[in-house]
Design a protein around this motif. Structure first.
Motif, PDB file in Angstrom:
ATOM      1  N   ASN A   1       9.525  -3.594   2.250  1.00  0.00           N
ATOM      2  CA  ASN A   1       8.210  -3.045   1.483  1.00  0.00           C
ATOM      3  C   ASN A   1       7.352  -2.789   2.765  1.00  0.00           C
ATOM      4  O   ASN A   1       7.560  -3.047   3.866  1.00  0.00           O
ATOM      5  CB  ASN A   1       7.434  -4.169   0.423  1.00  0.00           C
ATOM      6  N   TRP A   2       5.988  -2.550   2.398  1.00  0.00           N
ATOM      7  CA  TRP A   2       4.798  -2.194   3.235  1.00  0.00           C
ATOM      8  C   TRP A   2       4.712  -3.530   4.480  1.00  0.00           C
ATOM      9  O   TRP A   2       4.685  -3.244   5.604  1.00  0.00           O
ATOM     10  CB  TRP A   2       3.403  -1.953   2.624  1.00  0.00           C
ATOM     11  N   PRO A   3       4.546  -4.860   3.768  1.00  0.00           N
ATOM     12  CA  PRO A   3       4.454  -5.703   4.735  1.00  0.00           C
ATOM     13  C   PRO A   3       5.555  -6.012   5.527  1.00  0.00           C
ATOM     14  O   PRO A   3       5.380  -6.863   6.703  1.00  0.00           O
ATOM     15  CB  PRO A   3       3.940  -7.013   3.860  1.00  0.00           C
TER      16      PRO A   3
ATOM     17  N   THR B   1       7.191  -2.154  -2.655  1.00  0.00           N
ATOM     18  CA  THR B   1       5.640  -2.325  -2.711  1.00  0.00           C
ATOM     19  C   THR B   1       5.325  -1.717  -4.121  1.00  0.00           C
ATOM     20  O   THR B   1       5.799  -0.627  -4.316  1.00  0.00           O
ATOM     21  CB  THR B   1       5.110  -1.703  -1.608  1.00  0.00           C
ATOM     22  N   THR B   2       4.503  -2.195  -4.866  1.00  0.00           N
ATOM     23  CA  THR B   2       3.911  -1.523  -5.977  1.00  0.00           C
ATOM     24  C   THR B   2       2.377  -1.279  -5.298  1.00  0.00           C
ATOM     25  O   THR B   2       1.724  -2.353  -5.349  1.00  0.00           O
ATOM     26  CB  THR B   2       3.881  -2.281  -7.144  1.00  0.00           C
ATOM     27  N   ARG B   3       1.855  -0.008  -5.379  1.00  0.00           N
ATOM     28  CA  ARG B   3       0.506   0.277  -4.875  1.00  0.00           C
ATOM     29  C   ARG B   3      -0.373  -0.196  -6.096  1.00  0.00           C
ATOM     30  O   ARG B   3       0.042  -0.339  -7.454  1.00  0.00           O
ATOM     31  CB  ARG B   3       0.312   1.629  -4.601  1.00  0.00           C
TER      32      ARG B   3
ATOM     33  N   LYS C   1       5.613   2.762  -6.923  1.00  0.00           N
ATOM     34  CA  LYS C   1       6.466   2.030  -6.109  1.00  0.00           C
ATOM     35  C   LYS C   1       7.020   2.444  -4.866  1.00  0.00           C
ATOM     36  O   LYS C   1       7.252   3.871  -4.881  1.00  0.00           O
ATOM     37  CB  LYS C   1       7.654   1.613  -6.977  1.00  0.00           C
ATOM     38  N   GLN C   2       7.154   2.078  -3.851  1.00  0.00           N
ATOM     39  CA  GLN C   2       7.423   2.446  -2.412  1.00  0.00           C
ATOM     40  C   GLN C   2       8.342   1.495  -1.761  1.00  0.00           C
ATOM     41  O   GLN C   2       8.196   0.203  -1.811  1.00  0.00           O
ATOM     42  CB  GLN C   2       6.488   2.699  -1.588  1.00  0.00           C
TER      43      GLN C   2
END
Length: 118
Positions: free
Chosen positions: A98-100, A107-109, A114-115
């Motif tokens: 995920n982003w972190p 990741t859910t913005r 979702k990414q």
């Protein structure tokens, strides 16, 4: 010029340097699910993929090791289901995060998109 101004400019292609063209081609075909398109060079150093109307991804074989940028430099593919795509990544043992940077996480913005990053 504002963001709404249409100048006729559009994305033509993205070029990505790779050190193993065969493996990279298989990855974009089998894992990402892209279709190849004809490339004009026929030199064994290029694979082209369709990535949208009038746009292509060019893989280019190079002898030098590419520089891997951080997450802020990326290109994005949309898929019908992130969860189903994650199953494909797991099948091919492709790590994602995920982003972190948490492994195997999505990741859910704030807008619900979702990414994942791989």
């Amino acid at each position: 010029m504002t963001a709404q101004t249409n100048t006729g400019t559009r994305l033509n292609h993205i070029a990505v340097q790779v050190t193993d063209l065969a493996a990279s081609t298989r990855f974009y075909q089998q894992v990402v699910g892209l279709d190849t398109i004809p490339e004009p060079f026929h030199d064994g150093k290029h694979t082209w993929f369709a990535i949208g109307p009038g746009a292509a991804l060019h893989l280019i074989q190079a002898n030098s090791k590419p520089i891997v940028p951080g997450k802020n430099t990326h290109f994005c593919f949309s898929v019908a289901s992130v969860e189903e795509f994650v199953k494909t990544l797991n099948k091919y043992k492709v790590p994602f995060e995920n982003w972190p940077g948490e492994a195997q996480a999505i990741t859910t913005r704030t807008d619900g998109v979702k990414q994942i990053y791989f």
